[in-house]
Design a protein around this motif. Structure first.
Motif, PDB file in Angstrom:
ATOM      1  N   GLN A  49       0.851  -1.189   0.000  1.00 50.20           N
ATOM      2  CA  GLN A  49       0.000   0.000   0.000  1.00 50.20           C
ATOM      3  C   GLN A  49       0.890   1.244   0.000  1.00 50.20           C
ATOM      4  N   TYR A  50       0.571   2.170  -0.898  1.00 46.74           N
ATOM      5  CA  TYR A  50       1.283   3.455  -0.929  1.00 46.74           C
ATOM      6  C   TYR A  50       0.519   4.440  -0.043  1.00 46.74           C
ATOM      7  N   ASP A  51       1.218   5.212   0.732  1.00 42.97           N
ATOM      8  CA  ASP A  51       0.547   6.202   1.583  1.00 42.97           C
ATOM      9  C   ASP A  51       1.453   7.421   1.758  1.00 42.97           C
ATOM     10  N   GLU A  52       0.858   8.535   2.139  1.00 46.30           N
ATOM     11  CA  GLU A  52       1.663   9.733   2.393  1.00 46.30           C
ATOM     12  C   GLU A  52       1.398  10.198   3.818  1.00 46.30           C
ATOM     13  N   ILE A  53       2.461  10.309   4.614  1.00 41.30           N
ATOM     14  CA  ILE A  53       2.294  10.779   5.988  1.00 41.30           C
ATOM     15  C   ILE A  53       2.350  12.302   5.941  1.00 41.30           C
ATOM     16  N   VAL A  54       1.268  12.928   6.393  1.00 40.74           N
ATOM     17  CA  VAL A  54       1.162  14.384   6.290  1.00 40.74           C
ATOM     18  C   VAL A  54       1.469  15.015   7.651  1.00 40.74           C
ATOM     19  N   PHE A  55       2.403  15.955   7.663  1.00 37.46           N
ATOM     20  CA  PHE A  55       2.705  16.702   8.882  1.00 37.46           C
ATOM     21  C   PHE A  55       2.191  18.118   8.686  1.00 37.46           C
ATOM     22  N   HIS A  56       1.188  18.468   9.478  1.00 39.21           N
ATOM     23  CA  HIS A  56       0.572  19.779   9.333  1.00 39.21           C
ATOM     24  C   HIS A  56       1.190  20.732  10.360  1.00 39.21           C
ATOM     25  N   GLU A  57       1.621  21.885   9.898  1.00 38.55           N
ATOM     26  CA  GLU A  57       2.262  22.891  10.757  1.00 38.55           C
ATOM     27  C   GLU A  57       3.309  22.270  11.684  1.00 38.55           C
ATOM     28  N   PRO A  58       4.364  21.684  11.085  1.00 37.08           N
ATOM     29  CA  PRO A  58       5.394  21.023  11.900  1.00 37.08           C
ATOM     30  C   PRO A  58       6.223  22.035  12.676  1.00 37.08           C
ATOM     31  N   TYR A  59       6.917  21.550  13.698  1.00 38.81           N
ATOM     32  CA  TYR A  59       7.862  22.411  14.412  1.00 38.81           C
ATOM     33  C   TYR A  59       8.982  22.776  13.447  1.00 38.81           C
ATOM     34  N   GLN A  60       9.546  23.990  13.630  1.00 36.14           N
ATOM     35  CA  GLN A  60      10.602  24.470  12.732  1.00 36.14           C
ATOM     36  C   GLN A  60      11.762  23.479  12.665  1.00 36.14           C
ATOM     37  N   SER A  61      12.178  22.938  13.824  1.00 37.80           N
ATOM     38  CA  SER A  61      13.335  22.034  13.837  1.00 37.80           C
ATOM     39  C   SER A  61      13.029  20.744  13.066  1.00 37.80           C
ATOM     40  N   PHE A  62      11.782  20.262  13.192  1.00 37.81           N
ATOM     41  CA  PHE A  62      11.388  19.049  12.487  1.00 37.81           C
ATOM     42  C   PHE A  62      11.304  19.324  10.983  1.00 37.81           C
ATOM     43  N   LEU A  63      10.762  20.496  10.645  1.00 40.82           N
ATOM     44  CA  LEU A  63      10.675  20.890   9.234  1.00 40.82           C
ATOM     45  C   LEU A  63      12.081  20.930   8.616  1.00 40.82           C
ATOM     46  N   ASN A  64      13.043  21.457   9.387  1.00 32.72           N
ATOM     47  CA  ASN A  64      14.433  21.514   8.884  1.00 32.72           C
ATOM     48  C   ASN A  64      14.959  20.105   8.587  1.00 32.72           C
ATOM     49  N   ILE A  65      14.656  19.186   9.498  1.00 30.46           N
ATOM     50  CA  ILE A  65      15.109  17.801   9.303  1.00 30.46           C
ATOM     51  C   ILE A  65      14.470  17.216   8.038  1.00 30.46           C
ATOM     52  N   LEU A  66      13.163  17.434   7.900  1.00 29.40           N
ATOM     53  CA  LEU A  66      12.457  16.866   6.744  1.00 29.40           C
ATOM     54  C   LEU A  66      12.980  17.452   5.434  1.00 29.40           C
ATOM     55  N   THR A  67      13.159  18.772   5.407  1.00 32.21           N
ATOM     56  CA  THR A  67      13.570  19.383   4.139  1.00 32.21           C
ATOM     57  C   THR A  67      15.028  19.071   3.790  1.00 32.21           C
ATOM     58  N   SER A  68      15.796  18.611   4.776  1.00 28.14           N
ATOM     59  CA  SER A  68      17.176  18.253   4.419  1.00 28.14           C
ATOM     60  C   SER A  68      17.283  16.769   4.005  1.00 28.14           C
ATOM     61  N   HIS A  69      16.142  16.069   3.973  1.00 27.73           N
ATOM     62  CA  HIS A  69      16.116  14.683   3.482  1.00 27.73           C
ATOM     63  C   HIS A  69      14.989  14.555   2.465  1.00 27.73           C
ATOM     64  N   LEU A  70      15.294  14.702   1.195  1.00 30.67           N
ATOM     65  CA  LEU A  70      14.235  14.616   0.196  1.00 30.67           C
ATOM     66  C   LEU A  70      14.079  13.169  -0.288  1.00 30.67           C
ATOM     67  N   PRO A  71      12.821  12.720  -0.436  1.00 33.52           N
ATOM     68  CA  PRO A  71      12.610  11.347  -0.905  1.00 33.52           C
ATOM     69  C   PRO A  71      13.123  11.170  -2.343  1.00 33.52           C
ATOM     70  N   THR A  72      13.684  10.026  -2.622  1.00 33.20           N
ATOM     71  CA  THR A  72      14.096   9.719  -3.999  1.00 33.20           C
ATOM     72  C   THR A  72      12.831   9.681  -4.861  1.00 33.20           C
ATOM     73  N   PRO A  73      12.809  10.454  -5.968  1.00 34.55           N
ATOM     74  CA  PRO A  73      11.589  10.469  -6.791  1.00 34.55           C
ATOM     75  C   PRO A  73      11.256   9.080  -7.333  1.00 34.55           C
ATOM     76  N   LEU A  74       9.976   8.862  -7.571  1.00 34.75           N
ATOM     77  CA  LEU A  74       9.544   7.595  -8.160  1.00 34.75           C
ATOM     78  C   LEU A  74       9.840   7.615  -9.653  1.00 34.75           C
ATOM     79  N   PRO A  75      10.102   6.469 -10.261  1.00 29.33           N
ATOM     80  CA  PRO A  75      10.294   6.458 -11.711  1.00 29.33           C
ATOM     81  C   PRO A  75       8.953   6.708 -12.402  1.00 29.33           C
ATOM     82  N   ASN A  76       8.983   7.226 -13.622  1.00 33.13           N
ATOM     83  CA  ASN A  76       7.727   7.489 -14.332  1.00 33.13           C
ATOM     84  C   ASN A  76       7.115   6.221 -14.899  1.00 33.13           C
ATOM     85  N   ILE A  77       7.968   5.289 -15.229  1.00 37.23           N
ATOM     86  CA  ILE A  77       7.446   4.054 -15.830  1.00 37.23           C
ATOM     87  C   ILE A  77       8.037   2.847 -15.121  1.00 37.23           C
ATOM     88  N   TRP A  78       7.360   1.728 -15.290  1.00 41.54           N
ATOM     89  CA  TRP A  78       7.870   0.500 -14.699  1.00 41.54           C
ATOM     90  C   TRP A  78       9.101   0.039 -15.457  1.00 41.54           C
TER      91      TRP A  78
END
Ligand code: SLL
Length: 255
Positions: free
Chosen positions: A156-185
């Motif tokens: 199952q694919y899902d997206e964990i949504v963080f609404h109005e995160p703490y600044q320090s947590f936001l910094n952590i998240l934005t410094s780790h970007l998910p590897t993009p999904l491929p467009n095709i199989w």
């Protein structure tokens, strides 16, 4: 700005997949094991959706290390298993077991302390059998099909949504970007899409998540948002009407 301040108006999400792979245990191996009635070996896991470039043949997802925002994953197995609560404090967040039956697995994701976020509870129905095209038994009383010669997948694919995160947590998240999904199989046979956001395998091919799944999820979220807006509008109109009615009744009482 203090780190303990929530960043207003910001929503950030991280995609994950959760699910299982199962393979039939060869007769020979079963006969000599301590649990000869265990017909399958399976792995339940929480991973990043993109499949690593150097993946093994049966791997699904797992390109990214999610421990920058996940502290612990707890898998709650069926009570027939010893110590059914399995805690994983570092990746890979997965449990491999053997058994004979399908059941509901509870998955609890705890986030790093800096996040200040509550744990997230999910469920996954362990899939061992290659059921029909709909992903499940058409007749619940029918016996399961014979073990598939291929690995059986259910993710199952899902997206964990963080609404109005703490600044320090936001910094952590934005410094780790998910590897993009491929467009095709990468493989010519696309996976069977059994139900919303779920993939399983077709003809023994290892399924892979792609941007199509991401777009489908976005469409579902849009549809949900629209229906909430319509409902809100309806309720607002109803409220206005009821307020008018109340006014009228009040006047009648006063008269
Ligand atoms: C079923 N409701 O009847 C399910 C239960 C339980 C599966 C499935 C391991 C058992 C053991 C196992 O496969 N449990 O370790 O003895 O299908």
């Amino acid at each position: 700005m203090s780190d303990r301040v929530r960043v207003r108006g910001v929503t950030i999400h991280r995609p994950i997949i959760y699910g299982n792979i199962a393979v039939a245990i060869p007769e020979e191996e079963r006969k000599n094991s301590k649990n000869p009635d265990h017909t399958f070996r399976w792995t339940v896991a929480v991973r990043s959706p993109t499949t690593a470039a150097d993946n093994s043949a049966d791997a699904v997802g797992g390109a990214d290390d999610l421990s920058y925002f996940i502290k612990r994953v707890t898998f709650k197995l069926h009570d027939t298993y010893p110590t059914p609560n399995r805690n994983l404090d570092k990746p890979p967040y997965e449990v491999t077991e053997t058994g004979w039956g399908e059941f509901e697995i509870g998955i609890r994701i705890t986030f790093i302390q800096e996040s200040g976020e509550k744990a997230l509870s999910l469920h996954h129905h362990l899939k061992l059998h290659q059921w029909g095209p709909d992903g499940g038994p058409t007749d619940p009383t029918a016996p399961p099909p014979p073990p598939s010669p291929h690995a059986v997948h259910s993710w199952q694919y899902d997206e964990i949504v963080f609404h109005e995160p703490y600044q320090s947590f936001l910094n952590i998240l934005t410094s780790h970007l998910p590897t993009p999904l491929p467009n095709i199989w990468k493989k010519p046979v696309p996976p069977l899409q059994t139900h919303q956001g779920t993939i399983s395998d077709a003809d023994g091919e290892t399924p892979q998540f792609t941007t199509t799944m991401e777009q489908d999820e976005a469409k579902r979220l849009d549809a949900a948002r629209n229906s909430i807006m319509t409902e809100t509008d309806k309720m607002r109109l109803l409220l206005i009407e009821k307020e008018k009615e109340l006014e009228q009744l009040k006047r009648q009482v006063e008269d």
